[in-house]
Scaffold this motif. Structure first.
Motif, PDB file in Angstrom:
ATOM      1  N   LEU A  22      -1.585  -1.102  -1.293  1.00  0.00           N
ATOM      2  CA  LEU A  22      -0.753   0.042  -1.671  1.00  0.00           C
ATOM      3  C   LEU A  22      -0.941   1.210  -0.715  1.00  0.00           C
ATOM      4  N   ARG A  23      -2.166   1.443  -0.282  1.00  0.00           N
ATOM      5  CA  ARG A  23      -2.413   2.540   0.663  1.00  0.00           C
ATOM      6  C   ARG A  23      -1.719   2.271   1.995  1.00  0.00           C
ATOM      7  N   LEU A  24      -1.760   1.028   2.454  1.00  0.00           N
ATOM      8  CA  LEU A  24      -1.110   0.694   3.717  1.00  0.00           C
ATOM      9  C   LEU A  24       0.403   0.852   3.607  1.00  0.00           C
ATOM     10  N   VAL A  25       0.992   0.320   2.543  1.00  0.00           N
ATOM     11  CA  VAL A  25       2.441   0.420   2.381  1.00  0.00           C
ATOM     12  C   VAL A  25       2.861   1.879   2.270  1.00  0.00           C
ATOM     13  N   CYS A  26       2.092   2.678   1.526  1.00  0.00           N
ATOM     14  CA  CYS A  26       2.392   4.098   1.398  1.00  0.00           C
ATOM     15  C   CYS A  26       2.327   4.797   2.750  1.00  0.00           C
ATOM     16  N   ARG A  27       1.320   4.470   3.538  1.00  0.00           N
ATOM     17  CA  ARG A  27       1.173   5.114   4.849  1.00  0.00           C
ATOM     18  C   ARG A  27       2.338   4.771   5.765  1.00  0.00           C
ATOM     19  N   VAL A  28       2.710   3.489   5.794  1.00  0.00           N
ATOM     20  CA  VAL A  28       3.816   3.069   6.656  1.00  0.00           C
ATOM     21  C   VAL A  28       5.115   3.739   6.226  1.00  0.00           C
ATOM     22  N   ALA A  29       5.393   3.732   4.920  1.00  0.00           N
ATOM     23  CA  ALA A  29       6.621   4.356   4.423  1.00  0.00           C
ATOM     24  C   ALA A  29       6.657   5.843   4.742  1.00  0.00           C
ATOM     25  N   THR A  30       5.531   6.508   4.574  1.00  0.00           N
ATOM     26  CA  THR A  30       5.473   7.941   4.843  1.00  0.00           C
ATOM     27  C   THR A  30       5.638   8.223   6.330  1.00  0.00           C
ATOM     28  N   ASP A  31       4.944   7.442   7.167  1.00  0.00           N
ATOM     29  CA  ASP A  31       5.040   7.640   8.615  1.00  0.00           C
ATOM     30  C   ASP A  31       6.470   7.470   9.117  1.00  0.00           C
ATOM     31  N   LEU A  32       7.201   6.522   8.535  1.00  0.00           N
ATOM     32  CA  LEU A  32       8.521   6.190   9.061  1.00  0.00           C
ATOM     33  C   LEU A  32       9.666   6.906   8.345  1.00  0.00           C
ATOM     34  N   THR A  33       9.336   7.752   7.400  1.00  0.00           N
ATOM     35  CA  THR A  33      10.359   8.556   6.735  1.00  0.00           C
ATOM     36  C   THR A  33      10.370   9.944   7.363  1.00  0.00           C
ATOM     37  N   PRO A  34      11.508  10.421   7.851  1.00  0.00           N
ATOM     38  CA  PRO A  34      11.557  11.757   8.468  1.00  0.00           C
ATOM     39  C   PRO A  34      10.970  12.812   7.536  1.00  0.00           C
ATOM     40  N   PRO A  35      10.221  13.778   8.094  1.00  0.00           N
ATOM     41  CA  PRO A  35       9.562  14.791   7.261  1.00  0.00           C
ATOM     42  C   PRO A  35      10.488  15.473   6.266  1.00  0.00           C
ATOM     43  N   THR A  36      11.741  15.701   6.651  1.00  0.00           N
ATOM     44  CA  THR A  36      12.653  16.391   5.740  1.00  0.00           C
ATOM     45  C   THR A  36      13.081  15.523   4.567  1.00  0.00           C
ATOM     46  N   ARG A  37      12.817  14.222   4.648  1.00  0.00           N
ATOM     47  CA  ARG A  37      13.220  13.302   3.581  1.00  0.00           C
ATOM     48  C   ARG A  37      12.038  12.672   2.859  1.00  0.00           C
ATOM     49  N   ARG A  38      10.828  13.037   3.242  1.00  0.00           N
ATOM     50  CA  ARG A  38       9.660  12.446   2.591  1.00  0.00           C
ATOM     51  C   ARG A  38       9.516  12.975   1.162  1.00  0.00           C
ATOM     52  N   PRO A  39       9.320  12.077   0.212  1.00  0.00           N
ATOM     53  CA  PRO A  39       9.134  12.530  -1.166  1.00  0.00           C
ATOM     54  C   PRO A  39       7.714  13.052  -1.382  1.00  0.00           C
ATOM     55  N   GLY A  40       7.544  13.838  -2.432  1.00  0.00           N
ATOM     56  CA  GLY A  40       6.194  14.269  -2.780  1.00  0.00           C
ATOM     57  C   GLY A  40       5.333  13.109  -3.212  1.00  0.00           C
ATOM     58  N   SER A  41       5.952  12.082  -3.792  1.00  0.00           N
ATOM     59  CA  SER A  41       5.251  10.861  -4.173  1.00  0.00           C
ATOM     60  C   SER A  41       6.249   9.714  -4.162  1.00  0.00           C
ATOM     61  N   TRP A  42       5.718   8.513  -4.011  1.00  0.00           N
ATOM     62  CA  TRP A  42       6.539   7.310  -4.009  1.00  0.00           C
ATOM     63  C   TRP A  42       6.402   6.594  -5.347  1.00  0.00           C
ATOM     64  N   HIS A  43       7.519   6.060  -5.838  1.00  0.00           N
ATOM     65  CA  HIS A  43       7.502   5.171  -6.995  1.00  0.00           C
ATOM     66  C   HIS A  43       7.345   3.751  -6.466  1.00  0.00           C
ATOM     67  N   ALA A  44       6.226   3.124  -6.786  1.00  0.00           N
ATOM     68  CA  ALA A  44       5.926   1.781  -6.297  1.00  0.00           C
ATOM     69  C   ALA A  44       6.055   0.771  -7.434  1.00  0.00           C
ATOM     70  N   GLU A  45       6.831  -0.273  -7.204  1.00  0.00           N
ATOM     71  CA  GLU A  45       6.924  -1.386  -8.139  1.00  0.00           C
ATOM     72  C   GLU A  45       6.233  -2.583  -7.496  1.00  0.00           C
ATOM     73  N   THR A  46       5.340  -3.215  -8.247  1.00  0.00           N
ATOM     74  CA  THR A  46       4.576  -4.342  -7.726  1.00  0.00           C
ATOM     75  C   THR A  46       4.852  -5.567  -8.585  1.00  0.00           C
ATOM     76  N   HIS A  47       5.085  -6.680  -7.909  1.00  0.00           N
ATOM     77  CA  HIS A  47       5.468  -7.918  -8.588  1.00  0.00           C
ATOM     78  C   HIS A  47       4.561  -9.055  -8.121  1.00  0.00           C
ATOM     79  N   GLN A  48       3.934  -9.725  -9.050  1.00  0.00           N
ATOM     80  CA  GLN A  48       3.266 -10.993  -8.761  1.00  0.00           C
ATOM     81  C   GLN A  48       4.273 -12.101  -9.040  1.00  0.00           C
ATOM     82  N   PHE A  49       4.607 -12.881  -8.025  1.00  0.00           N
ATOM     83  CA  PHE A  49       5.567 -13.970  -8.168  1.00  0.00           C
ATOM     84  C   PHE A  49       4.900 -15.309  -7.880  1.00  0.00           C
ATOM     85  N   ARG A  50       5.160 -16.279  -8.724  1.00  0.00           N
ATOM     86  CA  ARG A  50       4.878 -17.682  -8.397  1.00  0.00           C
ATOM     87  C   ARG A  50       6.186 -18.449  -8.548  1.00  0.00           C
ATOM     88  N   ILE A  51       6.624 -19.083  -7.464  1.00  0.00           N
ATOM     89  CA  ILE A  51       7.814 -19.935  -7.479  1.00  0.00           C
ATOM     90  C   ILE A  51       7.345 -21.378  -7.476  1.00  0.00           C
TER      91      ILE A  51
END
Length: 239
Positions: free
Chosen positions: A115-144
């Motif tokens: 989660l920390r890595l995904v948050c960092r990447v999303a924040t780094d690649l979102t322009p400062p003017t569009r960065r949210p104060g926080s991200w809503h993260a949905e996590t899914h465990q899938f078995r197919i």
């Protein structure tokens, strides 16, 4: 870690709208995987997805949501997963209540690192003017699950976008399955890339605003034995 993160993950993701990161690189980018085996074993305790509009019973899952802000990770109260039919023509348009992550899964150091890595990447690649104060993260465990007379469909809705900002798919385990190729398409639905997650921690990052993605069905290598494909999916959108 910063040069490696930029060179092997953030730069190609910014340029192409997606990136396939191999397991050896992910091991370098994720600082705490000491309890990985215990984390991966939690995929053996998932409930059947009863919301499949195609009538299939080949998918098992658990679900949890978090708020991510800087160094803070806060689990939210359990809630339904919802996608509009604009994004999920098969199963969208209804609230889907899946079984929640087990407490030890939700607090796993491995999940926290992811989660920390995904948050960092999303924040780094979102322009400062569009960065949210926080991200809503949905996590899914899938078995197919795949059987000789019934292939498993990782993306039964077909080629799609998820209606979020960022998507991360991490391979947990493959057991006795063939195929499961991920394809990436631009907004005109033209193929721009493909790869297969095979090793634990093989990972795909996707800019959901720029590309579609889909995964081919999986079938068992040995038809006399069951097979399955376990992944963790993390999506982020503005909170």
């Amino acid at each position: 870690m910063r040069p490696l993160l930029e060179t092997l993950l953030e730069n190609p993701l910014a340029h192409d709208g997606f990136v396939f990161v191999r397991a050896d690189t992910m091991h370098t980018l994720l600082p705490d995987l000491a309890q990985w085996d215990r984390f991966a074993a939690s995929w053996d305790d998932l409930g059947v997805d009863l919301y499949m509009a195609d009538g299939g019973r080949y998918r098992r899952r658990r679900y949890a949501t978090f708020s991510l802000s800087g160094e803070t990770i806060s689990r939210k109260p359990h809630q339904p997963h919802y996608q509009s039919r604009d994004y999920n023509t098969l199963n969208g348009g209804i609230e889907r209540w899946f079984e929640p992550f087990l407490p030890e899964t939700a607090t796993s150091p491995a999940l926290e690192s992811i989660l920390r890595l995904v948050c960092r990447v999303a924040t780094d690649l979102t322009p400062p003017t569009r960065r949210p104060g926080s991200w809503h993260a949905e996590t899914h465990q899938f078995r197919i699950e795949a059987q000789s007379d019934r292939p498993g469909h990782p993306t039964p809705e077909g080629l799609h976008r998820d209606g979020v900002d960022w998507v991360c798919v991490i391979m947990i385990r493959r057991e006795n399955v063939a195929s499961g190729e991920t394809s990436i398409h631009d907004l005109n639905r033209q193929l721009v890339g493909s790869f297969t997650l095979t090793q634990p921690l093989d990972t795909a990052f996707v800019n959901d605003n720029r590309v579609y993605h889909g995964v081919t069905p999986v079938e068992p290598h040995d038809p006399t034995r069951p097979g399955w494909r376990d992944v963790l999916v993390v999506t982020l959108r503005h909170e």
